[in-house]
Design a protein around this motif. Structure first.
Motif, PDB file in Angstrom:
ATOM      1  N   ASP A   1      47.072 -28.608  -1.612  1.00 48.51           N
ATOM      2  CA  ASP A   1      47.965 -28.371  -0.402  1.00 48.51           C
ATOM      3  C   ASP A   1      48.169 -26.600  -0.113  1.00 48.51           C
ATOM      4  OD1 ASP A   1      49.187 -28.325  -2.639  1.00 48.51           O
ATOM      5  OD2 ASP A   1      51.029 -28.701  -1.555  1.00 48.51           O
ATOM      6  N   GLY A   2      48.368 -26.311   1.306  1.00 53.53           N
ATOM      7  CA  GLY A   2      48.195 -25.190   1.625  1.00 53.53           C
ATOM      8  C   GLY A   2      47.445 -24.648   2.476  1.00 53.53           C
TER       9      GLY A   2
ATOM     10  N   PRO B   1      47.226 -27.254  -7.423  1.00 56.61           N
ATOM     11  CA  PRO B   1      47.491 -28.114  -6.012  1.00 56.61           C
ATOM     12  C   PRO B   1      46.381 -27.729  -5.004  1.00 56.61           C
ATOM     13  CG  PRO B   1      49.239 -27.225  -7.355  1.00 56.61           C
ATOM     14  CD  PRO B   1      47.728 -26.425  -7.584  1.00 56.61           C
TER      15      PRO B   1
END
Length: 102
Positions: free
Chosen positions: A63-64, A61
């Protein structure tokens, strides 16, 4: 980080994800620039000095993170590979993976 002492630096409040991080040479540069570093590599990196995930960079992932950096293996495009005449032995890992970051 198991007792390692990292150089002092001024945190900038930003998080970087270093895909295909290897042992962390580039990651250290981001750390010294103030980033909180997370590395991802498909191979184990037992001496990686920051948060590390052994995972596939194509599915991890994104994201973030404020910044995502990827160092895809590039033997297919390397001049030395062509000079040795073995370019066909290496997959183009950069072109199809560029879309992942775009």
């Amino acid at each position: 980080m198991s007792g390692r002492v990292l150089p002092l630096r001024r945190p900038n409040g930003l998080r970087v994800l270093d895909l295909c991080c290897g042992a962390g040479g580039l990651s250290m540069g981001y750390y010294l620039a103030g980033f909180e570093v997370t590395g991802v590599d498909i191979r184990p990196q037992p001496n990686y000095p920051f948060t590390f995930h052994q995972a596939n960079a194509l599915t991890f992932p994104l994201d973030g993170f404020d910044l995502v950096h990827a160092s895809w293996p590039c033997q297919y495009f390397a001049r030395v590979t062509r000079w040795r005449g073995t370019q066909a032995d290496h997959e183009d890992l950069i072109t199809p993976r560029r879309a992942r970051l775009e």
